[in-house]
Design a protein around this motif. Structure first.
Motif, PDB file in Angstrom:
ATOM      1  N   ALA A 185       0.832  -1.204   0.000  1.00 47.93           N
ATOM      2  CA  ALA A 185       0.000   0.000   0.000  1.00 47.93           C
ATOM      3  C   ALA A 185       0.871   1.259   0.000  1.00 47.93           C
ATOM      4  CB  ALA A 185      -0.928  -0.006   1.213  1.00 47.93           C
ATOM      5  N   ASP A 187       2.000   4.872  -2.764  1.00 46.80           N
ATOM      6  CA  ASP A 187       1.574   5.642  -3.930  1.00 46.80           C
ATOM      7  C   ASP A 187       1.887   4.884  -5.218  1.00 46.80           C
ATOM      8  OD1 ASP A 187       0.750   7.634  -2.239  1.00 46.80           O
ATOM      9  OD2 ASP A 187       2.516   8.907  -2.540  1.00 46.80           O
ATOM     10  N   SER A 190      -0.600   2.118  -5.659  1.00 42.26           N
ATOM     11  CA  SER A 190      -1.899   2.667  -6.031  1.00 42.26           C
ATOM     12  C   SER A 190      -1.926   3.049  -7.505  1.00 42.26           C
ATOM     13  CB  SER A 190      -2.214   3.884  -5.159  1.00 42.26           C
ATOM     14  OG  SER A 190      -3.482   4.416  -5.466  1.00 42.26           O
ATOM     15  N   ASP A 195      -4.536  -1.382  -5.246  1.00 47.92           N
ATOM     16  CA  ASP A 195      -5.084  -1.023  -3.936  1.00 47.92           C
ATOM     17  C   ASP A 195      -5.846  -2.161  -3.259  1.00 47.92           C
ATOM     18  OD1 ASP A 195      -4.050   1.523  -3.939  1.00 47.92           O
ATOM     19  OD2 ASP A 195      -5.834   2.451  -4.815  1.00 47.92           O
ATOM     20  N   GLU A 196      -6.604  -2.926  -4.024  1.00 47.40           N
ATOM     21  CA  GLU A 196      -7.480  -3.939  -3.427  1.00 47.40           C
ATOM     22  C   GLU A 196      -6.702  -5.093  -2.797  1.00 47.40           C
ATOM     23  OE1 GLU A 196     -10.511  -5.316  -6.027  1.00 47.40           O
ATOM     24  OE2 GLU A 196     -11.416  -3.333  -6.323  1.00 47.40           O
TER      25      GLU A 196
END
Length: 247
Positions: A185, A187, A190, A195-196
């Motif tokens: 997790a 930047d 992402s 993200d998931e």
């Protein structure tokens, strides 16, 4: 020789966010005496300085600039552990028109950056008793994903160099560690659309500390990484970590 981070002086590249920031905070929270936060813009490390005071020392370091890396090594002359965490990622598959540009960009930071750090800091680590050089690679250094193919290629090259550095730096008593996170997790994670399935960056910091103490070469810190590491373990032990040049 087992290495504890207690009372150690550590340098982390890319220290202002993501996994790098987690390294800085975890090291200091668990007893390191000082961390050099090596970043392109020292002011970006201000939140860490505000939190930890003089135990965080911002250092200007650009992985694409040999002179910058050498200057950082001269400034951090007391460093005992170097964590080369900084890196870049683009999403490009082999047939994409920008694949050459993407690969050139990622190789310059992720591969040549490692060489610049290793060459600048190896003498410093030797002078300070050996210590450790840590390289942030990735599960994609072992398994390529087509949507991140140029990034995967750069990390595979960095992993190959990390193996060579392990053998070369062993002579001066420097422990080399190759860290292979999966989706984390940050930047970067992402922006890659992960993200998931991403997990906390503290897992990477905790895994590294365990590897320093256990004298392990590979670190597979999160769920996906452990899956890859489990399947890869036999090959790693019998081939990667073995001395195949022995008579």
């Amino acid at each position: 020789m087992s290495i504890s981070i207690q009372d150690k002086t550590i340098l982390v590249t890319g220290a202002n966010r993501g996994i790098g920031k987690a390294f800085v905070e975890t090291f200091l929270d668990r007893g390191a005496s000082k961390v050099y936060a090596a970043v392109r813009k020292p002011e970006s490390a201000s939140p860490l300085v505000e939190k930890y005071g003089e135990r965080v020392v911002p250092v200007a370091l650009d992985l694409t600039d040999t002179a910058s890396v050498q200057a950082a090594a001269e400034q951090a002359g007391d460093v005992e552990i170097v964590v080369n965490n900084g890196g870049v990622l683009t999403s490009s598959h082999p047939l994409h028109p920008d694949a050459f540009e993407a690969l050139d960009f990622e190789m310059n930071v992720n591969v040549y950056g490692l060489l610049r750090v290793a060459q600048a800091f190896a003498p410093v680590l030797k002078a300070n008793g050996g210590g450790a050089l840590v390289q942030l690679n990735s599960v994609v250094s072992i398994k390529s994903f087509h949507q991140f193919s140029t990034y995967s290629a750069s990390k595979a090259a960095a992993y190959s160099l990390t193996q060579a550095l392990r053998d070369v730096l062993k002579e001066q008593g420097t422990q080399v560690i190759s860290v292979h996170p999966g989706p984390i997790a940050t930047d970067m994670g992402s922006s890659a659309g992960l993200d998931e399935i991403a997990e906390p960056p503290t897992l990477v910091a905790d895994g590294l500390i365990e590897a320093l103490e256990a004298q392990n070469f590979h670190v597979f810190p999160d769920t996906m990484a452990k899956q890859v590491g489990g399947a890869y373990e036999s090959f790693a032990q019998q081939i990667v970590e073995a001395d195949l040049m022995e008579a």
